[in-house]
Motif scaffolding. Structure first.
Motif, PDB file in Angstrom:
ATOM      1  N   ASN A  65      50.971  34.540  49.005  1.00 39.75           N
ATOM      2  CA  ASN A  65      50.516  35.765  49.656  1.00 39.75           C
ATOM      3  C   ASN A  65      50.198  36.888  48.682  1.00 39.75           C
ATOM      4  N   SER A  66      50.594  36.760  47.440  1.00 35.65           N
ATOM      5  CA  SER A  66      50.288  37.812  46.467  1.00 35.65           C
ATOM      6  C   SER A  66      48.792  37.884  46.191  1.00 35.65           C
ATOM      7  N   ARG A  67      48.046  36.873  46.535  1.00 37.70           N
ATOM      8  CA  ARG A  67      46.599  36.872  46.317  1.00 37.70           C
ATOM      9  C   ARG A  67      45.812  37.388  47.518  1.00 37.70           C
ATOM     10  N   HIS A  68      46.343  37.269  48.726  1.00 36.49           N
ATOM     11  CA  HIS A  68      45.468  37.511  49.865  1.00 36.49           C
ATOM     12  C   HIS A  68      46.046  38.349  50.996  1.00 36.49           C
ATOM     13  N   TYR A  92      44.821  41.770  41.443  1.00 37.93           N
ATOM     14  CA  TYR A  92      43.623  42.350  40.872  1.00 37.93           C
ATOM     15  C   TYR A  92      42.517  41.329  40.619  1.00 37.93           C
ATOM     16  N   LEU A  93      42.872  40.111  40.254  1.00 35.10           N
ATOM     17  CA  LEU A  93      41.854  39.122  39.900  1.00 35.10           C
ATOM     18  C   LEU A  93      40.868  38.915  41.047  1.00 35.10           C
ATOM     19  N   ALA A 151      45.987  47.747  47.367  1.00 34.74           N
ATOM     20  CA  ALA A 151      44.924  48.277  48.229  1.00 34.74           C
ATOM     21  C   ALA A 151      43.559  47.825  47.734  1.00 34.74           C
ATOM     22  N   TYR A 152      43.355  47.845  46.436  1.00 35.01           N
ATOM     23  CA  TYR A 152      42.081  47.409  45.862  1.00 35.01           C
ATOM     24  C   TYR A 152      41.817  45.934  46.163  1.00 35.01           C
ATOM     25  N   GLY A 153      42.840  45.112  46.020  1.00 35.44           N
ATOM     26  CA  GLY A 153      42.700  43.685  46.270  1.00 35.44           C
ATOM     27  C   GLY A 153      42.794  43.317  47.736  1.00 35.44           C
ATOM     28  N   ASN A 154      42.979  44.315  48.604  1.00 36.28           N
ATOM     29  CA  ASN A 154      43.100  44.118  50.038  1.00 36.28           C
ATOM     30  C   ASN A 154      44.229  43.142  50.374  1.00 36.28           C
TER      31      ASN A 154
END
Length: 189
Positions: A65-68, A92-93, A151-154
């Motif tokens: 979940n850290s990605r999405h 961030y990626l 927030a940037y990575g939603n």
């Protein structure tokens, strides 16, 4: 459509080799996060009370979940800073990050995405400097960075706000686990 995807505006359709590298990259990123999270938090109070299977499933859920999605199994404010920094990097990626070197011929003469993130983190730290002095355990650069990059990575991760971490107790204070950003100032200083 698959042969001329770029010409018709479907640039998100990737060649099979690139797609393969993307899948491999995603699984490697999950594995790296799982190994670091497990090695740093396996015997910590964060996972206290869970058996081995529960720890493994909860840890896997947390790192995926850290990605999405930003769903949290654990209180992020109690996780070690090294793991939080890894979560920040993962948030961030970009979505299409892979080990396949892709050469982009477009030149960006504006600020990069990293520059914007750093700029906003600095501006927030300047705006919240009084709260950072008064309440350094809640208002710190790492918590601000997590909130901005999430927030940037939603993604939606947040460390929340804990009244127990305040240096000066306040009886009217209420904990907020739904978003640290809700405690930020609503005006410029």
């Amino acid at each position: 459509m698959s042969k001329n995807s770029r010409e018709i505006g479907y640039s998100h359709l990737l060649p099979s080799l690139h797609s393969s590298f993307l899948v491999i990259t995603v699984f490697l990123m999950i594995l790296v996060q799982l190994i670091l999270f497990g090695s740093m938090e396996w015997n910590s109070e964060v996972v206290e009370g869970l058996n081995t299977k529960q720890k493994l499933v909860a840890s896997l859920f947390q790192v995926v979940n850290s990605r999405h999605t930003g769903e949290s199994v654990f209180d992020l404010s109690t996780i070690s800073p090294a793991v939080l920094v890894l979560f920040v990097v993962m948030m961030y990626l970009p979505a299409y990050t892979s080990f396949l070197p892709i050469h982009d011929c477009q030149k960006n003469i504006y600020l990069s995405h990293n520059s914007y993130l750093v700029l906003f983190i600095i501006l927030i730290c300047i705006t919240e400097r009084d709260k950072m002095r008064e309440d350094p355990l809640n208002f710190n650069v790492l918590n601000v960075t997590i909130e901005v990059v999430s927030a940037y990575g939603n993604v939606g991760f947040s460390t929340g706000y804990s009244c127990a971490r305040k240096l000066k107790p306040d009886p009217s204070c209420k904990d907020a686990w739904y978003g640290f950003v809700g405690r930020w100032s609503d005006k410029e200083s």
